[in-house]
Design a protein around this motif. Structure first.
Motif, PDB file in Angstrom:
ATOM      1  N   GLY A 101       5.740 -10.933  -8.891  1.00 15.44           N
ATOM      2  CA  GLY A 101       4.705 -11.953  -8.762  1.00 15.44           C
ATOM      3  C   GLY A 101       3.329 -11.327  -8.829  1.00 15.44           C
ATOM      4  N   GLN A 102       2.383 -11.932  -8.157  1.00 22.13           N
ATOM      5  CA  GLN A 102       1.001 -11.466  -8.212  1.00 22.13           C
ATOM      6  C   GLN A 102       0.581 -10.711  -6.955  1.00 22.13           C
ATOM      7  N   VAL A 103       1.556 -10.232  -6.186  1.00 19.93           N
ATOM      8  CA  VAL A 103       1.239  -9.442  -5.000  1.00 19.93           C
ATOM      9  C   VAL A 103       0.568  -8.139  -5.434  1.00 19.93           C
ATOM     10  N   PRO A 104      -0.611  -7.811  -4.899  1.00 19.55           N
ATOM     11  CA  PRO A 104      -1.317  -6.602  -5.336  1.00 19.55           C
ATOM     12  C   PRO A 104      -0.708  -5.336  -4.753  1.00 19.55           C
ATOM     13  N   VAL A 105      -0.871  -4.233  -5.483  1.00 19.52           N
ATOM     14  CA  VAL A 105      -0.421  -2.919  -5.039  1.00 19.52           C
ATOM     15  C   VAL A 105      -1.623  -1.983  -5.036  1.00 19.52           C
ATOM     16  N   TYR A 106      -1.802  -1.269  -3.912  1.00 16.94           N
ATOM     17  CA  TYR A 106      -2.914  -0.338  -3.747  1.00 16.94           C
ATOM     18  C   TYR A 106      -2.365   1.072  -3.559  1.00 16.94           C
ATOM     19  N   VAL A 107      -3.019   2.053  -4.189  1.00 18.15           N
ATOM     20  CA  VAL A 107      -2.640   3.453  -4.041  1.00 18.15           C
ATOM     21  C   VAL A 107      -3.881   4.271  -3.707  1.00 18.15           C
ATOM     22  N   ASN A 108      -3.673   5.531  -3.343  1.00 18.21           N
ATOM     23  CA  ASN A 108      -4.809   6.420  -3.052  1.00 18.21           C
ATOM     24  C   ASN A 108      -4.944   7.465  -4.140  1.00 18.21           C
ATOM     25  N   ALA A 109      -6.155   7.945  -4.342  1.00 21.30           N
ATOM     26  CA  ALA A 109      -6.420   8.969  -5.348  1.00 21.30           C
ATOM     27  C   ALA A 109      -5.877  10.313  -4.869  1.00 21.30           C
ATOM     28  N   ARG A 168       0.844  -1.192   0.000  1.00 22.48           N
ATOM     29  CA  ARG A 168       0.000   0.000   0.000  1.00 22.48           C
ATOM     30  C   ARG A 168       0.880   1.243   0.000  1.00 22.48           C
ATOM     31  N   PHE A 169       0.448   2.234  -0.781  1.00 16.11           N
ATOM     32  CA  PHE A 169       1.197   3.482  -0.863  1.00 16.11           C
ATOM     33  C   PHE A 169       0.215   4.644  -0.781  1.00 16.11           C
ATOM     34  N   VAL A 170       0.480   5.564   0.141  1.00 15.60           N
ATOM     35  CA  VAL A 170      -0.369   6.744   0.324  1.00 15.60           C
ATOM     36  C   VAL A 170       0.464   7.986   0.050  1.00 15.60           C
ATOM     37  N   ASP A 171      -0.077   8.853  -0.787  1.00 17.67           N
ATOM     38  CA  ASP A 171       0.589  10.103  -1.139  1.00 17.67           C
ATOM     39  C   ASP A 171      -0.318  11.260  -0.744  1.00 17.67           C
ATOM     40  N   LEU A 172       0.244  12.204  -0.011  1.00 20.17           N
ATOM     41  CA  LEU A 172      -0.450  13.449   0.310  1.00 20.17           C
ATOM     42  C   LEU A 172       0.230  14.519  -0.520  1.00 20.17           C
ATOM     43  N   ASN A 173      -0.391  14.857  -1.651  1.00 17.98           N
ATOM     44  CA  ASN A 173       0.279  15.603  -2.697  1.00 17.98           C
ATOM     45  C   ASN A 173       0.604  17.039  -2.302  1.00 17.98           C
ATOM     46  N   ASP A 174      -0.286  17.705  -1.585  1.00 18.72           N
ATOM     47  CA  ASP A 174      -0.078  19.110  -1.232  1.00 18.72           C
ATOM     48  C   ASP A 174      -0.590  19.388   0.171  1.00 18.72           C
TER      49      ASP A 174
END
Length: 739
Positions: A343-351, A278-284
C-alpha cells in the motif's frame, strides 16, 4: 531392493529467486494412495521451486521459494520486516505483530520456512502457556484442542480475526498514550509458539567474549523495545544473533572484532493501523579487546530519509522494500534483512556510508500501479548501491531505464472476471548466488482475462521473473533479461493446460536427470502455451506410477521421486502421471490429464546431455555430473481466445514435440511421429485429426461439430522419438467450443 529418498531436502538448491528449481523441497506432503510393493520404501513427495504460498497468522501471504528471498504479498496495507535467522530459516514479521514479538508471540509463529515445511496453510499448530492462576482461554482466531494446567495445544486459523485482535490491542494502547504492546495481547496469555517445524540447533563457535551493550530509542525518543540484528563482519561464523531489547537495553557477550547492527520498527494510529516503517542500520562499529564494555545506540529518530519514487506516468505505490545484504570480510557469508510495506505506508531509512569491513549491498525495490484505476499498467523498478545508503532516498525513474512488457493474461472460463496476482521478482547480480536475487512485488488487481502493461526497470541489469499466481495453478517463467527501450510480449495461462516438461534457461535444478546411480524425476503438474511451468504446491492432486523394465518402483500420490540405486545398464523407464483438478476451485478445463511417458537410460552419456554447470540435480558430485534424461515434451498452441474457447468450425492447434533441455543441453533425438485425436463424448470414442509438419513442429486440424457447441472436448496426443522414447497425453476438457 532399490532405494528411494525422501525429497523434503533433496532438491533445495535453486537459482536466482529459485524461480525454476521445480524439484526443490520445502514441503513434503506425499500420501501413499496405493501401497508400494514389498521391496519398495515409502517416499515423500517433492515440493517445487515456489514451494508454497504460506499464510501468516495475520492473514498476510508469503510466497516461499526453496531458497532465496520470500515474496511478501500482504493482505492489507502495512509494513513488514524479514530476516534470515541463525538457524537458516526465513522469518517474515508483519508490523502489527511486532509489539508482541518475543513477549506473548514467539518468532516461530512467523517462521515461513517452517510453515512451508509443515504445510500450515489453513491451520497453524500452536502451543500456549498461561500465567499461574489464569484460566486458559482462546485468543481470537485460536482453537484449543487440549489443556493441561497452564499449558494448552491447539491451532490458529490465520486471517482477519487474529489480525483484528492485534490491531485493537495496539490501538487501545496508542489511544491511552502507552507504547504499543504494553497492555498485552490477551489476559492471562504468557506465550504462544509454533507447535511443529522446530528449527535445528544453532551452533555458535566459542571465542573469548566481551560485553556489548545495545541501547534502543524509539521514534518518540523513549526507550525502545524492538529486536536488533547483530553480525560480526570479520566472519559471520563468529556471531550472528537477534537481540530483543527490554526497556530499551540489552547486554550480550560477543567476540572482539567488527560488527554491524540494525533494527526495523513500525508506527501505529489509534485504530492499530501501521502508519510507517522505520529501519536503522549501524554499518560499522568495533568491539575492542578491553575490559570496558562497548556500547551502541539504535535510535529510530535517525531513520529520517523517506523512500519515494517518481515515474514517467502517474503511479501509486503498492509496495516498497529496502533490502540490506551484508557480506562479511570473507565474502562467503552474510546476513540479509529487508523492511518493506504494501500500500502507501511510508518507509524511512537512515544514511550510512559504504562498509569498511566486508560489504553492504543496499537494494531498493519499488512497485506502483496506475493512478487511474481504469488504466492497466504498473511499474516495477529496482535500484542497487554498494556505496552505502544515501540520505536522499527520492528516486526518479527515467524512460530510458525502462522496458515495456505487454502481459496477456488468459484464464479458465471458471475464473473469468476474477483477480489473480502477477508476482514480479528482480534478480540482482550482486546477491543472486548467495540469496537468490531479490524480493518481489505483486499486482494484486490483475483481472483475468485481460492485459497488463508492465514497465520494468533495467537500472540493476534488467533481470526479472514473473509468476502467474492463480489458485491451484500457479505458473512461473524463466528469469529474463529486459533491455531498456525495448518492448516485449508475454502470454500466460493459454491452453490447453497440461502436465509436462519444457525447455528452460538460466540456473535450474534438473527435473529429469541422472548422476551416478541416482535418478531424479519430477513432472510439473501444469504448463501453458508459452512454456510457463507450474510452481507446484503441496498437496497437489497428482499421482505418479513409475516402472523400470516393467518393475513397479513407485505408485503413490506425488509428482516426483529420487531413485538412488539405478543399475549401470541400459534400461527403460515408464512414468504415468495423473493430475485431477475435479473439485479444485472453479476449473472447467484441463480437469484431468494423464501423461504416459517412456524414456531410456544408458550408462554411456549421450552427446549434449550434460547439464550446464549452473544447474544441479540429486546425486551430483565432482565425480558424478548431472546428465539430462531424454524425456519428451509437448507444447500446444490452440487457436482460441483468452478463455481457451474457440468459435471455429475447423479447429487448428500447433504442437511442438521435443525433449527436456536446459540452455540448449538435452537430447537431440529426432521426433519420428505425432498423432492427435479428439473426443466429443467424454472419451468414449476418438476421432483422428489431420496432422501436418515434421521434425517436431506440427499443426493439427479437425472439425468442431455444431452438436458439440458449448461443450469441452478431450484431446489425446502421442509422439515418439528415434531412440525409443514416447509420450501419450490425454487432456479431459482440453478447450471449450463456443455455445
Amino acid at each position: 531392493m532399490h532405494r528411494r529418498k525422501k525429497l523434503a531436502e533433496t532438491f533445495r538448491s535453486g537459482p536466482q529467486w529459485t524461480i525454476r528449481a521445480l524439484l526443490a523441497g520445502v514441503v513434503a506432503a506425499g500420501v501413499a494412495a496405493v501401497p508400494a510393493p514389498a521391496e519398495a520404501e515409502p517416499v515423500g513427495a517433492p515440493a517445487t521451486a515456489v514451494s508454497a504460498t504460506v499464510t501468516l497468522p495475520t492473514g498476510d501471504r508469503v510466497v516461499v521459494p526453496a531458497s532465496g528471498q520470500p515474496s511478501y504479498l500482504g493482505s492489507s496495507p502495512g509494513g513488514v520486516v524479514s530476516y534470515q535467522g541463525a538457524n537458516g530459516d526465513r522469518y517474515v514479521i508483519p508490523a502489527i505483530a511486532q509489539p508482541y514479538l518475543g513477549k506473548q508471540l514467539d518468532p516461530s509463529l512467523f517462521d515461513v520456512s517452517a510453515l512451508a515445511r509443515d504445510d500450515a496453510a489453513t491451520r497453524i499448530p500452536v502451543t500456549l502457556t498461561f500465567a499461574a492462576g489464569a484460566t486458559p482461554a482462546t485468543p481470537a482466531g485460536v482453537t484449543l484442542t487440549s489443556v493441561d494446567g497452564t499449558s494448552a495445544s491447539g491451532y490458529l486459523t490465520p486471517g482477519r480475526d487474529f489480525a483484528n485482535l492485534l490491531r485493537s490491542r495496539i490501538g487501545a494502547d496508542v489511544a491511552a498514550g502507552r507504547k504499543p504492546g504494553t497492555s498485552g495481547l490477551f489476559d492471562g496469555l504468557a506465550a504462544m509458539n509454533l507447535a511443529t517445524g522446530a528449527p535445528g540447533p544453532i551452533v555458535q563457535p566459542r571465542y573469548p567474549m566481551r560485553t556489548l551493550q545495545i541501547n534502543g530509542v524509539d521514534e518518540a525518543g523513549a526507550p525502545g523495545n524492538f529486536t536488533v540484528f547483530v553480525m560480526n563482519t570479520d566472519s559471520m561464523s563468529k556471531m550472528a544473533i537477534q537481540v530483543p531489547l527490554v526497556d530499551g537495553i540489552a547486554r550480550i557477550a560477543v567476540p572482539t572484532g567488527n560488527y554491524t547492527a540494525s533494527a526495523g520498527v513500525g508506527s501505529y494510529d489509534e485504530q492499530g493501523n501501521n502508519t510507517a516503517m522505520r529501519f536503522v542500520d549501524l554499518n560499522d562499529f568495533a568491539v575492542d579487546d578491553t575490559s570496558a564494555p562497548s556500547s551502541i545506540t539504535i535510535d529510530m529518530r535517525a531513520a529520517n530519509s523517506a523512500i519515494s519514487v517518481r515515474t514517467p506516468r502517474p503511479a501509486t505505490q503498492d509496495i516498497v522494500i529496502a533490502g540490506y545484504y551484508r557480506f562479511d570480510a570473507t565474502g562467503r557469508d552474510g546476513m540479509n534483512i529487508w523492511v518493506g510495506a504494501t500500500g502507501q505506508v511510508p518507509v524511512y531509512v537512515n544514511a550510512q556510508p559504504a562498509a569498511r569491513t566486508g560489504r553492504l549491498h543496499y537494494l531498493l525495490t519499488w512497485g506502483g500501479t496506475a493512478a487511474d484505476p481504469g488504466e492497466r499498467y504498473r511499474y516495477n523498478v529496482v535500484f542497487p548501491s554498494d556505496n552505502g545508503v544515501s540520505a536522499d532516498q527520492a528516486y526518479t525513474v527515467r524512460t530510458d531505464q525502462l522496458a515495456t512488457v505487454r502481459q496477456r493474461l488468459s484464464a479458465d472460463p471458471g475464473y473469468a472476471g476474477k483477480s489473480i496476482s502477477l508476482l514480479t521478482v528482480p534478480t540482482d547480480p550482486a546477491i543472486s548466488s548467495r540469496w537468490g536475487g531479490g524480493v518481489g512485488a505483486a499486482d494484486s488487481g490483475a483481472t483475468v482475462p485481460g492485459e497488463l502493461t508492465q514497465y520494468l526497470g533495467t537500472a540493476d541489469g534488467g533481470q526479472w521473473a514473473n509468476m502467474y499466481n492463480a489458485p491451484f495453478m500457479p505458473l512461473i517463467g524463466d528469469v529474463r533479461t529486459y533491455a531498456a527501450g525495448k518492448e516485449y510480449a508475454e502470454r500466460w495461462g493459454h491452453g490447453p493446460i497440461a502436465a509436462g516438461f519444457g525447455q528452460y534457461t538460466g540456473t535450474n535444478t534438473c527435473l529429469a536427470c541422472v548422476a551416478g546411480s541416482t535418478v531424479g524425476l519430477a513432472i510439473p503438474s501444469f504448463h501453458d502455451s508459452a512454456g510457463h511451468t507450474s510452481a507446484d504446491q503441496a498437496p497437489m492432486p497428482g499421482h505418479l506410477a513409475l516402472y523400470r523394465d516393467g518393475t513397479r518402483l513407485v505408485d503413490e500420490d506425488t509428482y516426483g521421486v529420487v531413485i538412488t540405486d539405478n543399475p549401470a545398464r541400459k534400461s527403460t523407464y515408464r512414468a504415468v502421471f495423473d493430475v485431477d483438478l475435479t473439485g479444485q476451485g472453479s476449473y472447467r478445463q484441463a480437469t484431468k490429464t494423464t501423461t504416459d511417458l517412456t524414456f531410456s537410460y544408458s550408462p554411456n552419456p549421450a552427446p549434449g546431455s550434460t547439464l550446464p554447470a549452473s544447474g544441479t540435480c540429486p546425486g551430483q558430485t565432482a565425480s558424478t555430473p548431472c546428465r539430462i534424461l531424454p524425456v519428451l515434451t509437448l507444447n500446444y498452441q490452440m487457436a482460441s481466445d483468452d478463455t481457451n474457447t474457440s468459435g471455429l468450425a475447423v479447429q487448428t492447434m500447433g504442437v511442438k514435440a521435443g525433449h527436456l533441455s536446459y540452455d540448449g543441453a538435452g537430447s537431440k533425438a529426432p521426433i519420428t511421429s505425432l498423432t492427435v485425436s479428439v473426443s466429443f463424448d467424454g472419451g468414449a470414442t476418438w476421432q483422428p485429426s489431420t496432422v501436418y509438419g515434421s521434425t517436431g513442429d506440427y499443426t493439427a486440424r479437425w472439425s468442431n461439430p455444431a452438436s458439440a457447441r458449448g461443450t469441452s472436448p478431450a484431446l489425446r496426443v502421442t509422439a515418439t522419438d528415434a531412440i525409443g522414447g514416447s509420450i501419450t497425453q490425454t487432456i479431459t476438457d482440453a478447450y471449450t467450443i463456443a455455445g
